[in-house]
Design a protein around this motif. Structure first.
Motif, mmCIF file in Angstrom:
data_model
loop_
_atom_site.group_PDB
_atom_site.id
_atom_site.type_symbol
_atom_site.label_atom_id
_atom_site.label_comp_id
_atom_site.label_asym_id
_atom_site.label_seq_id
_atom_site.Cartn_x
_atom_site.Cartn_y
_atom_site.Cartn_z
ATOM 1 N N ARG A 32 0.825 -1.207 0.000
ATOM 2 C CA ARG A 32 0.000 0.000 0.000
ATOM 3 C C ARG A 32 0.862 1.261 0.000
ATOM 4 N N ARG A 339 -7.434 -9.889 -1.396
ATOM 5 C CA ARG A 339 -8.165 -8.616 -1.436
ATOM 6 C C ARG A 339 -8.161 -7.945 -0.062
ATOM 7 N N TYR A 342 -4.088 -7.145 0.711
ATOM 8 C CA TYR A 342 -3.310 -6.303 -0.189
ATOM 9 C C TYR A 342 -4.152 -5.285 -0.949
ATOM 10 N N GLY A 343 -5.465 -5.311 -0.736
ATOM 11 C CA GLY A 343 -6.308 -4.354 -1.414
ATOM 12 C C GLY A 343 -6.632 -4.707 -2.853
ATOM 13 N N GLY A 344 -6.268 -5.918 -3.275
ATOM 14 C CA GLY A 344 -6.552 -6.383 -4.632
ATOM 15 C C GLY A 344 -6.285 -7.873 -4.716
ATOM 16 N N GLY A 472 -14.292 -8.222 4.759
ATOM 17 C CA GLY A 472 -13.016 -8.643 5.340
ATOM 18 C C GLY A 472 -13.202 -9.461 6.595
#
Length: 506
Positions: A32, A339, A342-344, A472
């Motif tokens: 990030r 996801r 790592y946000g993806g 999440g």
């Protein structure tokens, strides 16, 4: 049978678990800050570092533990302490020399080997860790030889604490100067952590009494080097695969049409996002392997081949029971976990492929340790060569076609080949036929329980919200659901009691 191998493995597992959970903090948040490209630069420094460590010192902790344990068992504690002290001095010198060479050669390595000049700063920032980790390896081996796993575990935890505490402030402070500077700042956390771990072990070691003095034990050091050489080479599985990926994957992706920055970013997803999650699943296998060496070595030395064979078979059973549910969980939850962390989900396809090899990756470690302890340390090296060659061939052929999934498939294939060849060598050591059912049969009930668990987790995730913080939390809940279903399934089929009796040493 006593449970010393299990208690030692438990402490090492706990230390490694806490250490890797702390490491997961930076694996989660670093992308990030740096982005995929920055993570690619960060990761490029580590394969070379890992290979140099494996070639020079990685076999020393196990070999030193084996040698000093034998000396102490024979009533020669002073000789054991002197051997450990001289080993520390020699390794510190070797590590310092390697650190100087890598630091001075960083621009050439980045430009010629990795074909990414911007990686030079990360390579140079990591170089001092070679010196500190070398000294730390000798001290850990000395403590393991005394059957004291607590200090080794504590040094692992402290090392990661300091690493995380240093890397984020440096990365954020240097980010305005460019992502390559920020990646170097993050990399500098490694030598800081290694220095802290070394200092802790030095303090704990000095509390035992005065420093051992006397001439250097030439014969003992030569025997130690002879034992450590095959152990170091057999420990090259992951470093070699990482190095191969760092060179081959970006190049083959570029050949398939990706730009340099895109290829580096894809490599970052493979090595900086997918592999760390797989590495978390290998904690138990690595700890069992480290604790298995003194047990098997003593049994073989006393002519108790049956005891060594029984102990290794028990460890194989435990490895399957621990590795298969983690393998299944990663395969099912790969998109949700990547996801969330790592946000993806860019690393999810590669993670699913890598997860399929978790069991064989763990078995390779354990069986290599058993062979080393039995005095057949070169057998895992030869088997590793076959696995590495297969890895290179598959990564080269499949990466342009499948992307980072191709490199992941090569890693899994290499682990399977190395594990099966190690099993064949171990059976020959025991003067038994290569009975593959003895290796694979203990996986039957854990595999069935994993299928049940995977079905339950999929049903749980089918009801998850599409996005947001609740999604999440739902993914984290799936981990708990999976663990509960897996455990209850083993209880229902009577396997939980079998595993408990193995752990209790009966």
């Amino acid at each position: 049978m006593g449970g010393s191998v299990w208690s030692g493995a438990l402490w090492l597992s706990l230390g490694s678990l806490v250490s890797r959970l702390l490491g997961a903090v930076y694996r989660i948040f670093l992308p990030r800050i740096l982005g995929d490209y920055g993570v690619g630069l960060f990761q490029m420094a580590y394969p070379l570092y890992a290979v140099l460590l494996a070639l020079s010192i990685n076999g020393v902790p196990v070999a030193l533990a084996k040698a000093t344990a034998a000396q102490r068992a024979a009533g020669r504690a002073a000789e054991a302490d002197r051997l450990a002290a001289w080993t520390f001095r020699i390794l510190l010198g070797v590590g310092s020399l390697l650190a100087a060479v890598v630091g001075l050669g960083a621009p050439w390595l980045a430009r010629v080997v990795f074909r990414e000049p911007a990686a030079a700063w990360s390579i140079r920032a990591l170089a001092p860790a070679l010196a500190f980790v070398a000294g730390e390896a000798a001290l850990r081996g000395a403590f393991l030889g005394q059957r004291r796993t607590g200090p080794a575990a504590a040094s692992q935890v402290l090392e990661q604490l300091v690493r995380v505490a240093v890397m984020f402030p440096l990365a954020l402070a240097l980010l305005p100067r460019g992502v390559h500077w920020a990646a170097a700042g993050a990399t500098a956390g490694a030598p800081a952590g290694a220095l802290a771990g070394t200092l802790l072990l030095l303090i704990l070691n000095r509390r035992r009494g005065p420093r051992p003095r006397g001439p250097w034990p030439r014969a003992a050091l030569l025997r130690l080097a002879a034992d450590a050489a095959p152990m170091s080479l057999s420990g090259l599985l992951f470093p070699l695969l990482m190095l191969a990926d760092s060179v081959v994957v970006p190049a083959r992706l570029a050949a398939a049409g990706l730009g340099l920055r895109q290829a580096t970013a894809a490599y970052g997803r493979l090595s900086g996002e997918a592999m760390p999650l797989v590495n978390l699943t290998l904690i138990a296998g690595a700890a069992l392997a480290a604790s298995l060496v003194p047990e098997v070595a003593q049994a073989v030395a006393r002519g108790e081949g049956g005891r060594a064979e029984e102990r290794v078979q028990q460890v194989v059973t435990l490895v399957w029971a621990a590795a298969l549910p983690m393998s299944g969980g990663l395969m099912v939850l790969a998109p949700a976990l990547t996801r969330l962390l790592y946000g993806g989900a860019g690393a999810a396809p590669a993670l699913r492929v890598l997860a399929a090899g978790v069991g064989f990756l763990s078995l390779q470690q354990v069986l290599a340790a058993a062979l080393q302890a039995a005095g057949r340390g070169w057998a895992p090296v030869a088997n590793l060569v076959w696995g590495a060659l297969l890895k290179l061939a598959l990564s080269w052929a499949l990466t342009p076609w499948l992307g980072i999934r191709g490199a992941a498939a090569g890693t899994v294939a290499a682990a399977v080949v190395a594990a099966l060849l190690n099993w064949r060598a171990w059976r020959r050591q025991c003067q038994r036929p290569s009975d593959w059912t003895t290796l694979l049969a203990p996986a039957a009930w854990p595999l069935a329980a994993t299928v049940v668990m995977g079905t339950a987790v999929q049903l749980w995730m089918a009801a998850a919200p599409a996005a947001g913080a609740t999604a999440g939390l739902w993914a984290l809940g799936a981990v708990a659901v999976g663990a509960a279903v897996y455990g209850l399934t083993l209880v229902a089929v009577g396997q939980a009691g079998v595993l408990a009796r193995i752990w209790a040493g009966r």
